[in-house]
Design a protein around this motif. Sequence first.
Motif, PDB file in Angstrom:
ATOM      1  N   THR A 184     -39.353  14.924  21.712  1.00 39.39           N
ATOM      2  CA  THR A 184     -39.901  13.672  22.245  1.00 39.39           C
ATOM      3  C   THR A 184     -39.814  13.765  23.766  1.00 39.39           C
ATOM      4  OG1 THR A 184     -37.800  12.488  22.326  1.00 39.39           O
ATOM      5  CG2 THR A 184     -38.988  12.449  20.230  1.00 39.39           C
ATOM      6  N   ALA A 185     -40.068  12.671  24.431  1.00 37.57           N
ATOM      7  CA  ALA A 185     -40.001  12.673  25.890  1.00 37.57           C
ATOM      8  C   ALA A 185     -38.575  12.844  26.407  1.00 37.57           C
ATOM      9  CB  ALA A 185     -40.603  11.379  26.440  1.00 37.57           C
ATOM     10  N   SER A 186     -37.566  12.617  25.536  1.00 32.32           N
ATOM     11  CA  SER A 186     -36.188  12.701  26.025  1.00 32.32           C
ATOM     12  C   SER A 186     -35.195  13.317  25.041  1.00 32.32           C
ATOM     13  CB  SER A 186     -35.697  11.308  26.406  1.00 32.32           C
ATOM     14  OG  SER A 186     -35.688  10.470  25.264  1.00 32.32           O
ATOM     15  N   THR A 187     -35.655  13.849  23.882  1.00 33.74           N
ATOM     16  CA  THR A 187     -34.729  14.440  22.906  1.00 33.74           C
ATOM     17  C   THR A 187     -35.334  15.674  22.256  1.00 33.74           C
ATOM     18  OG1 THR A 187     -35.527  13.114  21.058  1.00 33.74           O
ATOM     19  CG2 THR A 187     -33.672  12.209  22.330  1.00 33.74           C
ATOM     20  N   PHE A 188     -34.447  16.473  21.659  1.00 34.13           N
ATOM     21  CA  PHE A 188     -34.855  17.695  20.971  1.00 34.13           C
ATOM     22  C   PHE A 188     -33.703  18.111  20.067  1.00 34.13           C
ATOM     23  CE2 PHE A 188     -35.251  22.432  21.095  1.00 34.13           C
ATOM     24  CZ  PHE A 188     -36.445  22.522  20.403  1.00 34.13           C
ATOM     25  N   GLY A 189     -33.985  18.652  18.900  1.00 33.31           N
ATOM     26  CA  GLY A 189     -32.928  19.086  17.992  1.00 33.31           C
ATOM     27  C   GLY A 189     -33.235  20.445  17.381  1.00 33.31           C
ATOM     28  N   THR A 190     -32.182  21.218  17.079  1.00 30.65           N
ATOM     29  CA  THR A 190     -32.348  22.532  16.480  1.00 30.65           C
ATOM     30  C   THR A 190     -31.304  22.761  15.394  1.00 30.65           C
ATOM     31  OG1 THR A 190     -30.875  23.641  18.040  1.00 30.65           O
ATOM     32  CG2 THR A 190     -33.199  23.528  18.646  1.00 30.65           C
ATOM     33  N   SER A 191     -31.583  23.706  14.515  1.00 30.28           N
ATOM     34  CA  SER A 191     -30.650  24.137  13.487  1.00 30.28           C
ATOM     35  C   SER A 191     -30.866  25.631  13.273  1.00 30.28           C
ATOM     36  CB  SER A 191     -30.902  23.386  12.182  1.00 30.28           C
ATOM     37  OG  SER A 191     -30.105  23.911  11.141  1.00 30.28           O
ATOM     38  N   GLU A 192     -29.783  26.404  13.292  1.00 32.23           N
ATOM     39  CA  GLU A 192     -29.871  27.840  13.066  1.00 32.23           C
ATOM     40  C   GLU A 192     -28.799  28.272  12.072  1.00 32.23           C
ATOM     41  OE1 GLU A 192     -31.571  29.583  17.280  1.00 32.23           O
ATOM     42  OE2 GLU A 192     -29.451  29.843  16.827  1.00 32.23           O
ATOM     43  N   TYR A 193     -29.173  29.137  11.152  1.00 28.82           N
ATOM     44  CA  TYR A 193     -28.233  29.793  10.260  1.00 28.82           C
ATOM     45  C   TYR A 193     -28.084  31.225  10.757  1.00 28.82           C
ATOM     46  CZ  TYR A 193     -28.565  26.014   6.843  1.00 28.82           C
ATOM     47  OH  TYR A 193     -28.500  24.808   6.216  1.00 28.82           O
ATOM     48  N   GLU A 194     -26.843  31.711  10.801  1.00 25.00           N
ATOM     49  CA  GLU A 194     -26.586  33.057  11.293  1.00 25.00           C
ATOM     50  C   GLU A 194     -25.669  33.816  10.346  1.00 25.00           C
ATOM     51  OE1 GLU A 194     -24.611  32.303  14.985  1.00 25.00           O
ATOM     52  OE2 GLU A 194     -26.444  31.754  16.012  1.00 25.00           O
ATOM     53  N   ARG A 195     -25.874  35.120  10.295  1.00 27.02           N
ATOM     54  CA  ARG A 195     -24.929  36.022   9.651  1.00 27.02           C
ATOM     55  C   ARG A 195     -24.116  36.633  10.784  1.00 27.02           C
ATOM     56  NH1 ARG A 195     -26.897  41.531   8.616  1.00 27.02           N
ATOM     57  NH2 ARG A 195     -26.020  41.682  10.665  1.00 27.02           N
ATOM     58  N   VAL A 196     -22.794  36.550  10.681  1.00 27.78           N
ATOM     59  CA  VAL A 196     -21.907  37.090  11.704  1.00 27.78           C
ATOM     60  C   VAL A 196     -21.136  38.249  11.091  1.00 27.78           C
ATOM     61  CG1 VAL A 196     -20.042  36.583  13.320  1.00 27.78           C
ATOM     62  CG2 VAL A 196     -21.694  34.797  12.739  1.00 27.78           C
ATOM     63  N   ALA A 197     -21.304  39.423  11.682  1.00 28.69           N
ATOM     64  CA  ALA A 197     -20.578  40.613  11.234  1.00 28.69           C
ATOM     65  C   ALA A 197     -19.523  40.933  12.281  1.00 28.69           C
ATOM     66  CB  ALA A 197     -21.531  41.792  11.060  1.00 28.69           C
ATOM     67  N   ASP A 198     -18.277  40.983  11.864  1.00 31.44           N
ATOM     68  CA  ASP A 198     -17.146  41.252  12.754  1.00 31.44           C
ATOM     69  C   ASP A 198     -16.550  42.599  12.367  1.00 31.44           C
ATOM     70  OD1 ASP A 198     -14.784  41.350  14.189  1.00 31.44           O
ATOM     71  OD2 ASP A 198     -14.131  39.339  13.624  1.00 31.44           O
ATOM     72  N   ALA A 199     -16.787  43.599  13.186  1.00 36.30           N
ATOM     73  CA  ALA A 199     -16.258  44.945  12.936  1.00 36.30           C
ATOM     74  C   ALA A 199     -15.279  45.288  14.050  1.00 36.30           C
ATOM     75  CB  ALA A 199     -17.386  45.974  12.898  1.00 36.30           C
ATOM     76  N   GLY A 200     -14.111  45.694  13.687  1.00 35.49           N
ATOM     77  CA  GLY A 200     -13.146  46.136  14.687  1.00 35.49           C
ATOM     78  C   GLY A 200     -12.062  45.147  15.027  1.00 35.49           C
ATOM     79  N   SER A 201     -12.164  43.911  14.586  1.00 35.69           N
ATOM     80  CA  SER A 201     -11.118  42.941  14.910  1.00 35.69           C
ATOM     81  C   SER A 201      -9.801  43.283  14.227  1.00 35.69           C
ATOM     82  CB  SER A 201     -11.548  41.527  14.515  1.00 35.69           C
ATOM     83  OG  SER A 201     -12.596  41.108  15.340  1.00 35.69           O
ATOM     84  N   ASP A 202      -9.895  43.960  13.082  1.00 29.39           N
ATOM     85  CA  ASP A 202      -8.686  44.358  12.353  1.00 29.39           C
ATOM     86  C   ASP A 202      -8.209  45.743  12.755  1.00 29.39           C
ATOM     87  OD1 ASP A 202      -8.578  41.986  10.947  1.00 29.39           O
ATOM     88  OD2 ASP A 202      -9.879  42.736   9.354  1.00 29.39           O
ATOM     89  N   GLY A 203      -8.743  46.274  13.838  1.00 30.18           N
ATOM     90  CA  GLY A 203      -8.344  47.599  14.291  1.00 30.18           C
ATOM     91  C   GLY A 203      -9.252  48.675  13.741  1.00 30.18           C
TER      92      GLY A 203
END
Length: 140
Positions: A53-72
């Motif tokens: 609109t003239a003063s608002t905006f909304g978004t939604s995102e789904y993501e896959r997060v891969a965490d490699a290396g945090s456990d050593g």
Amino acid sequence: AEALAAAGRARGAAGPDRPLAEWAASNPNVLTLRDGARLLEFKVTRRASEAPTASTFGTSEYERVADAGSDGIVAAVPLILARRVEARYRWAAERGAVDAIEALERMSWFDPQQTGFADLRGASPALVVKARLRYTRVRT
């Protein structure tokens, strides 16, 4: 926020005091962060936005997060998580210019093993982080 902080730092070799962010316009749904032995990959799997609109905006995102290396180095299989980020932005134009944008953000983290890596609709998040952000124009 973690991705933005890492992306804003100087480019160069990744290390404990120098994270490296990789993103390409040719593949805009993937952001990779490297920090020493740790590697995080964020991949947007679904994105939606509402008509602004003239003063608002909304978004939604789904993501896959891969965490490699945090456990050593012994971690052979990356930890896979799912994340949904919902944001609402609003602003007020004064004299035809926008000086600040306010945002409400809700970040929901899911364990995809709960849903069998299927659709997260109806799943309960393991963690929810809410933030109120304010972006302002830097005047020089």
